[in-house]
Design an enzyme around this catalytic site. Structure first.
Site, PDB file in Angstrom:
ATOM      1  N   ARG A  71      72.889 -16.860 -13.207  1.00  0.00           N
ATOM      2  CA  ARG A  71      74.140 -16.920 -14.131  1.00  0.00           C
ATOM      3  C   ARG A  71      75.361 -16.307 -13.204  1.00  0.00           C
ATOM      4  NH1 ARG A  71      74.133 -14.379 -20.001  1.00  0.00           N
ATOM      5  NH2 ARG A  71      74.104 -12.523 -19.015  1.00  0.00           N
ATOM      6  N   LYS A 170      80.689 -15.427 -16.916  1.00  0.00           N
ATOM      7  CA  LYS A 170      80.912 -14.030 -17.079  1.00  0.00           C
ATOM      8  C   LYS A 170      81.881 -13.498 -16.122  1.00  0.00           C
ATOM      9  CE  LYS A 170      77.332 -10.404 -18.702  1.00  0.00           C
ATOM     10  NZ  LYS A 170      78.125 -10.188 -19.659  1.00  0.00           N
ATOM     11  N   GLU A 203      80.875 -16.072 -31.236  1.00  0.00           N
ATOM     12  CA  GLU A 203      79.812 -15.242 -30.745  1.00  0.00           C
ATOM     13  C   GLU A 203      80.361 -13.668 -31.083  1.00  0.00           C
ATOM     14  OE1 GLU A 203      78.921 -14.777 -26.560  1.00  0.00           O
ATOM     15  OE2 GLU A 203      81.113 -15.320 -26.041  1.00  0.00           O
TER      16      GLU A 203
HETATM   17  N1  PMP Z   1      78.176 -12.934 -25.291  1.00  0.00           N
HETATM   18  C1  PMP Z   1      78.862 -11.911 -24.690  1.00  0.00           C
HETATM   19  C2  PMP Z   1      80.417 -12.156 -24.602  1.00  0.00           C
HETATM   20  C3  PMP Z   1      78.409 -10.924 -23.818  1.00  0.00           C
HETATM   21  O1  PMP Z   1      79.222 -10.207 -22.860  1.00  0.00           O
HETATM   22  C4  PMP Z   1      77.190 -10.947 -23.813  1.00  0.00           C
HETATM   23  C5  PMP Z   1      76.469  -9.891 -22.924  1.00  0.00           C
HETATM   24  N2  PMP Z   1      76.749  -8.677 -23.020  1.00  0.00           N
HETATM   25  C6  PMP Z   1      76.234 -11.785 -24.577  1.00  0.00           C
HETATM   26  C7  PMP Z   1      76.836 -12.692 -25.398  1.00  0.00           C
HETATM   27  C8  PMP Z   1      74.890 -11.610 -24.540  1.00  0.00           C
HETATM   28  O2  PMP Z   1      74.305 -12.036 -23.166  1.00  0.00           O
HETATM   29  P1  PMP Z   1      72.945 -11.543 -22.548  1.00  0.00           P
HETATM   30  O3  PMP Z   1      71.784 -11.681 -23.498  1.00  0.00           O
HETATM   31  O4  PMP Z   1      72.936 -12.524 -21.378  1.00  0.00           O
HETATM   32  O5  PMP Z   1      73.271  -9.868 -22.377  1.00  0.00           O
END
Ligand code: PMP
Length: 311
Positions: A71, A170, A203
């Site tokens: 990622r 990200k 989200e």
């Molecule tokens: N959404 C956002 C905006 C995030 O920053 C994150 C990570 N903290 C997630 C979802 C969850 O992603 P992951 O399961 O890969 O940590």
């Protein structure tokens, strides 16, 4: 990679230190936290121009390390930032940083910035990216949130438009999420539910969102404006392996309010039940059966799935 053995080591400035201060890896060199410095002309700082990952290790296993690094590579590729080393070298650096700090259970932050440039936006004026790895103890939500569930609130700030800054990236540009977090905190909530510009559920500020309705686990498709969470994917895989139907579905707040169960997923939060949204009780108002099953299956997975290291 410059590696200093043992707890006593020479820092960049030639100082001998024997303290238990956290060691970070900055551009391949291990330095105490207090000595890890980068330029104020770094475009990561000036413009949020860079990418990062948040990873976690459980009892000497780095969970989904390859997935996180892929990622990171994809985010970097989209913003045309060349990673300063291969993913294999990054993996080695992460493991070495964990070992140096003698951490078996840790949160790992990997950051690649555009590097030092001038005051203009042009990334081509940045000569080389800065890369650093921080490993630290993990701070979780209080245990009671996992036992009793948490309450969240929808905030006015909508998630970034996928056509502007795609939430699938990200990047170091997290102000959209920070504004939402501030709004939640202003109302005394710890986490915010973010909608996209069309009003569909996207989200939370640092977690993906799921509901369970009529025994079907559902989560919004990421094209609506959400990060492709590694935990989100792990939960979808775990659900399928446990014969729990799971699907991506466009969700409104109405769907959330009337869900049987709701939970959030993220590397730091893991799987956390949500029992109230915008003052509406979700289901029985207690963490649901499917949520608890998925929490436990996820916990089991973190104990066996990952890149192993020994201290
Ligand atoms: N959404 C956002 C905006 C995030 O920053 C994150 C990570 N903290 C997630 C979802 C969850 O992603 P992951 O399961 O890969 O940590």
């Amino acid at each position: 990679m410059a590696i200093h053995k043992g707890s006593s080591h020479k820092s960049k400035r030639g100082l001998e230190t024997t303290s238990s201060e956290l060691l970070v890896c900055l551009n391949g060199e291990f330095v105490p936290k207090s000595e890890a410095k980068i330029s104020i002309f770094d475009h990561g700082l000036l413009y949020g121009d860079g990418v990062f990952e948040g990873i976690r290790s459980y009892n000497g296993l780095v969970f989904k390390l390859k997935e996180h690094l892929i990622r990171l590579k994809e985010s970097a590729h989209t913003i045309m930032l060349k990673l300063p080393m291969s993913l294999d070298q990054m993996e080695e650096t992460i493991i070495e940083t964990l070992k140096r700090n003698r951490l078996r259970d840790a949160y790992v932050r990997v950051v690649v910035t555009r590097g030092e440039g001038d005051l203009g936006l042009d990334p081509d004026n940045c000569k080389s990216p800065n890369f650093f790895v921080i490993t630290d103890k993990i701070v979780l939500y209080p245990e009671s949130f996992y036992r009793n569930g948490m309450e969240i609130i929808t905030v006015p700030t909508v998630r970034n438009l996928p056509e502007a800054i795609n939430p699938a990236l990200k990047t170091l540009n997290y102000l959209n999420n920070i504004l939402a977090k501030i709004e939640a905190k202003n109302s005394n909530y710890k986490e915010a539910l973010m909608l996209n510009h069309q009003g569909y559920v996207a989200e939370c500020t640092g977690d993906n969102v799921f509901i369970v309705k009529n025994s079907i686990v559902q989560t919004p498709p990421t094209y609506l404006g959400a990060l492709r969470g590694i935990t989100r994917q792990a939960i979808m895989d775990v659900a399928l392996r446990n014969d729990i139907p799971c699907q991506e579905r466009i969700l409104t707040r109405h769907d959330l309010y009337n869900a049987d169960e709701c939970f959030l997923t993220g590397t730091a939060a893991e799987v956390i039940p949500v029992v109230r949204i915008d003052g509406r009780q979700i289901g029985t108002g207690k963490p649901g059966k499917t949520t608890r099953k998925l929490m436990s299956a996820f916990h089991d997975l973190t104990r066996k799935d990952g890149v192993r290291y020994t201290l």
